[in-house]
Design an enzyme around this catalytic site. Sequence first.
Site, PDB file in Angstrom:
ATOM      1  N   GLU A 182       0.843  -1.216   0.000  1.00  0.00           N
ATOM      2  CA  GLU A 182       0.000   0.000   0.000  1.00  0.00           C
ATOM      3  C   GLU A 182       0.869   1.253   0.000  1.00  0.00           C
ATOM      4  O   GLU A 182       0.550   2.242   0.679  1.00  0.00           O
ATOM      5  CB  GLU A 182      -1.001  -0.051   1.173  1.00  0.00           C
ATOM      6  CG  GLU A 182      -1.901  -1.286   1.083  1.00  0.00           C
ATOM      7  CD  GLU A 182      -2.826  -1.522   2.267  1.00  0.00           C
ATOM      8  OE1 GLU A 182      -3.007  -0.616   3.092  1.00  0.00           O
ATOM      9  OE2 GLU A 182      -3.368  -2.650   2.360  1.00  0.00           O
ATOM     10  N   GLU A 288      -5.088  -8.211  -0.797  1.00  0.00           N
ATOM     11  CA  GLU A 288      -5.940  -7.932   0.367  1.00  0.00           C
ATOM     12  C   GLU A 288      -7.188  -7.341  -0.226  1.00  0.00           C
ATOM     13  O   GLU A 288      -7.095  -6.475  -1.099  1.00  0.00           O
ATOM     14  CB  GLU A 288      -5.365  -6.829   1.276  1.00  0.00           C
ATOM     15  CG  GLU A 288      -4.431  -7.258   2.325  1.00  0.00           C
ATOM     16  CD  GLU A 288      -4.038  -6.104   3.273  1.00  0.00           C
ATOM     17  OE1 GLU A 288      -4.895  -5.288   3.677  1.00  0.00           O
ATOM     18  OE2 GLU A 288      -2.853  -6.043   3.607  1.00  0.00           O
TER      19      GLU A 288
HETATM   20  C1  BMA Z   1      -5.356  -3.913   9.451  1.00  0.00           C
HETATM   21  C2  BMA Z   1      -6.341  -4.109  10.570  1.00  0.00           C
HETATM   22  C3  BMA Z   1      -5.580  -4.047  11.845  1.00  0.00           C
HETATM   23  C4  BMA Z   1      -4.448  -5.056  11.844  1.00  0.00           C
HETATM   24  C5  BMA Z   1      -3.588  -4.938  10.598  1.00  0.00           C
HETATM   25  C6  BMA Z   1      -2.553  -6.017  10.473  1.00  0.00           C
HETATM   26  O1  BMA Z   1      -5.980  -3.865   8.216  1.00  0.00           O
HETATM   27  O2  BMA Z   1      -6.972  -5.370  10.446  1.00  0.00           O
HETATM   28  O3  BMA Z   1      -6.445  -4.308  12.917  1.00  0.00           O
HETATM   29  O4  BMA Z   1      -3.639  -4.889  12.963  1.00  0.00           O
HETATM   30  O5  BMA Z   1      -4.421  -4.947   9.460  1.00  0.00           O
HETATM   31  O6  BMA Z   1      -3.126  -7.295  10.423  1.00  0.00           O
END
Ligand code: BMA
Length: 358
Positions: A182, A288
């Site tokens: 990102e 993601e």
């Molecule tokens: C983000 C959220 C957070 C988490 C992070 C790493 O998108 O879900 O709560 O700590 O990812 O998994």
Amino acid sequence: MKKNKILLLVALFVGMCLTCEAKPKGEAKKLLKRLTKIQAQGYMMGHQDDPMYGLKWMWDRGRSDVKETVGDYPAVMGFDLGGIEMCDAKNLDSVPFTRIREELIAHYERGGIVTLSWHPRNPLTGGTSWDVTSDQVVKSVLPGGSQHTKFCAWMTRVGDFLETLKTSKGKRIPIIFRPWHENNGSWFWWGEKLCSDEEYLALWNMLQDELNRRGFKNLLWSYSPNLHGQFNEEYYLRRYPGNDRVDLIGEDAYQWGTEADFKSQLTKDLDFVSQFAKKNGKLFALTECGMKNLPDPTWLTRVLKPIMDKYEISYFLLWRNYREEFFAPDPTHPAAQSLKDMHSAKNILFLQDIKNIK
Ligand code: BMA
């Protein structure tokens, strides 16, 4: 003449080494071949932290919201290394690293694909990945920077953990590794407004060179910017580490705003990314994605699936199911039917569909 010949041979040798460097080797090469074969059958469903916790449970072994909903595990499971750099026993989401190792190995051994991301702390301020109070962080970890020595120790700890990810026969497990993701947003300390293009690339290269130096031939490197809506080649290439450094083109894409905006941005991005990937001989994936808590229970099949169906995508990975923030349904959630429909769709692959594709 003789001298020229020698020079030519040296140049050829260096050229050969550089070309070899460009292609994944060993386990990573096998995984890339496998992903290519799988992609010809459809695209895989993935889920972050799938066997760790769900909407109504935590830490029970053998559970999975996806499996309990559709009768099969996701094809891809993702886990996060955030905290390994501090020698923490648990990652930033309280998952013990011993458990990550156990589940990652178990998923590989049952025929699944595994991917790792890394949300490291902020090495300059001591804050989290999301601490963007300073735009000097990337600079500070590069050679000559005030945090370089510390960051070298952090990279060593990542490598030390990766070294433990082996099968019972001692074989390293192939992993899709997705650091510095990102980067076109500005919410992580390595984000767009937090470092220059040169600094970002130096950060990517430093970690990759260090892990290459340690001989990891089991990592496929995924470069994953965030949903953007306006990619063009000139912009995209600015922070693209290069074809010799990237094995998989990723994109992280959540619907935070309106459905219309999401659809139009994702379609524009995938138009670009699919072309870019094809031109550069890469696979691409939604590394993601999701809609937080699925307030519209048809979102997965009505919004996400039709877009993905238009492209030769490798996989999509729904983010984690944490109580207040989840991205996949469990059997009792109204969106359960949409995940079942995905499972019934011929072109969406779960574990049983891919486990025998080697
Ligand atoms: C983000 C959220 C957070 C988490 C992070 C790493 O998108 O879900 O709560 O700590 O990812 O998994």
